[in-house]
Write an enzyme that holds these catalytic residues in place. Sequence first.
Site, PDB file in Angstrom:
ATOM      1  N   GLY A 293       0.875  -1.244  -0.023  1.00  0.00           N
ATOM      2  CA  GLY A 293       0.031  -0.137   0.060  1.00  0.00           C
ATOM      3  C   GLY A 293       0.792   1.226  -0.135  1.00  0.00           C
ATOM      4  N   SER A 294       0.357   2.234   0.724  1.00  0.00           N
ATOM      5  CA  SER A 294       0.904   3.685   0.550  1.00  0.00           C
ATOM      6  C   SER A 294       2.125   4.062   1.223  1.00  0.00           C
ATOM      7  CB  SER A 294      -0.184   4.423   1.125  1.00  0.00           C
ATOM      8  OG  SER A 294      -1.504   4.590   0.670  1.00  0.00           O
ATOM      9  N   ILE A 295       2.807   3.103   1.801  1.00  0.00           N
ATOM     10  CA  ILE A 295       3.992   3.290   2.099  1.00  0.00           C
ATOM     11  C   ILE A 295       4.979   3.294   0.949  1.00  0.00           C
ATOM     12  CG2 ILE A 295       4.037   2.308   4.564  1.00  0.00           C
ATOM     13  CD1 ILE A 295       4.959  -0.336   3.651  1.00  0.00           C
TER      14      ILE A 295
END
Lengths: 571, 98
Positions: A293-295
């Site tokens: 995801g957004s990491i």
Amino acid sequence: MSQYRRPVIISPGLPQRRNRAPWQRHGRAHTRDMRALTVSLSVLAMSLAIAGQLVHLALAGQTSMTTTLSHPIANSFARPDIVDRHGRLLATDVAMPSLFADPSRVVDPNVVVEKLSELLPGLDREALRRKLSDRGRRFVWVQRGVSPAMAQQIHNLGLPGLSFKQELKRAYPAGRLAGHVLGSVNIDNKGLSGIEQHIDAVVGADPVLGAQRSRKAPVQLSLDVGVQHALDDELARALRRYQATAAAGVVMDVNSGEVIAAASIPGVDPMQPAQHQETRRRDRVAGGSYELGSIFKAFTVAMALEAGLVTVNTKLDVTKPLVEGRHTIRDGHGGGRPLSVAEVFTHSSNVGAGLLALAAGPKRQKLFLDNFRLLTPIKTEAGRVAAPQLPEQWQRIEQITIAYGHGMAVSPLQFAAAYSALVNGGSYVAPTFLRRVAGESVPRQRVLSHATSRKMRTLMRLNVTDRAGTGGRADVPGYRVGGKTGTAEVASVGGYKKKTVISSFSAAFPMDEPRYVVLVSVFEPKGNRNSGGAITASRNAAPTTGRVIRRIAPLLNVMPAGTVTALSAPR
Amino acid sequence: MRLLSISALFMALASAFLLYSLNYDARTLEARLRAQEATAETIRADIAVLKAERAHLARPGRIEPLARAQGLKPIAERQVVKMREIENRLITGSATPR
């Protein structure tokens, strides 16, 4: 017999015959004397040889004798100890009695099986009865590695034909701690997985007949038992708190690549190798690759900054969804206005990240991620790390989804190593589970400029300190935590599950000069009272990371500071 | 010649006796060495067990609940100060227990 004797002629000018040397004589006397001389010389030669050998032995001292067998005869393997970075014991060999039988001396196999079964409930009765009934055999194992107390109880049964043999057995005094990293050994004490397998392949396990311990120096890991326990404990707490199915975490030194702690909950007991095969206990740090995801946006923003495509203040129009073919990418928390690159990062804008990736282009995006070793398999001393899962094609839609951490999957360990390079000044260092020697030169490769690394540190810190940032719950007063949240929906047949996510927080601290990266992933958390009903990383992975850092920072000698220093405003 | 033969015979017998006694001594020493090696191995094994037991008893998973039961907690950031700060407080007389 004739009494004839040869006349002796006495002549004053000649020597008498008996005084002549043997070689001067003739006839029988000559032969006799020559024999005596030969015998005497032989005895003398033998005496001199013995004397010479004695002198040689006296001067040469004790000689070492080595017997070499064509094939090692061993019933187990002696292994070096495994210790943590401070010398605390994690694995060692202990001598334990193993029970064997001589079937030719067993009076009644049925009695032996019945009596032993009472003491050893796990015994395979039928197999043992079959083995004991084979009178042609002189040796069969009954139970290897029984406790001394149990051995005494078996001895007290007084059954003829049973006996004990001391064998080496691997013991793990810390229990489940770092079970995935340590791996396991088989019944013969041979490494099966993890560091144990590394010992067999590189350090060497010595075949032994009895219970002779290895003379090799201990294998020192980079792990810190205290930090490992704190990480384990907080992950187990997160599992209960957020009703998750699993949790994983890794703490890594950003400058040396040393893994200080790596835990995957539910853990495994190294004493029970079968647990390594259980799906729910698999190693989620290195044994599986996941869409995180957004990491991943940290890499997208770093790529755009490094290429000079944008500055942190460049505004991007994220007000409209990003449409690509039949896919529409929307922002959960966009705010309905153009966002700066810094805000794209702190608001975790999918549209913004997608725009940055499209601006960079597929070639640059792939090259950038490849430089950080995110596209190729890596390996550590604990074994192979799960290979990244990449899209078959790298079209515009893949560019966009990868920009916010969907469409490609990597293991948390591989991600943490890459993330370290973002914050350590821009050098990639391969992760290692072995402690580096002080002063050892660490192989590193520059993958990012100092300036971009500094900007990324500032953005990560901003994401924790800014009210609009998603990482506020990871903050720990004094330890200058920075990081990025990521909530990835789990892929299933025909799409993604909306309510089933992997929540992650990738952090570094202290952010003015980062020393450690902490990555925490919570698998399939539930929205409940503890998380305010949400399943996003800001409500579960971020606070868990904060709790981990609060506990481990003092153990790692990170000095707390009252104020945030050395963090200039981003440009 | 006879004297030489007798001397050689005597030397041979003396050597044989010497060799026998040396061999006997060597075997005795080897037996002692084996016994001492076995003792050393037993002691090493005992030490290994003691070290394993100590590590087992000192594992953080056991120590932490015991420490918490005694009212101890992990170090908080406010408990970590630099020596210079302590000296400054002592000089200014502002050291107050927190």
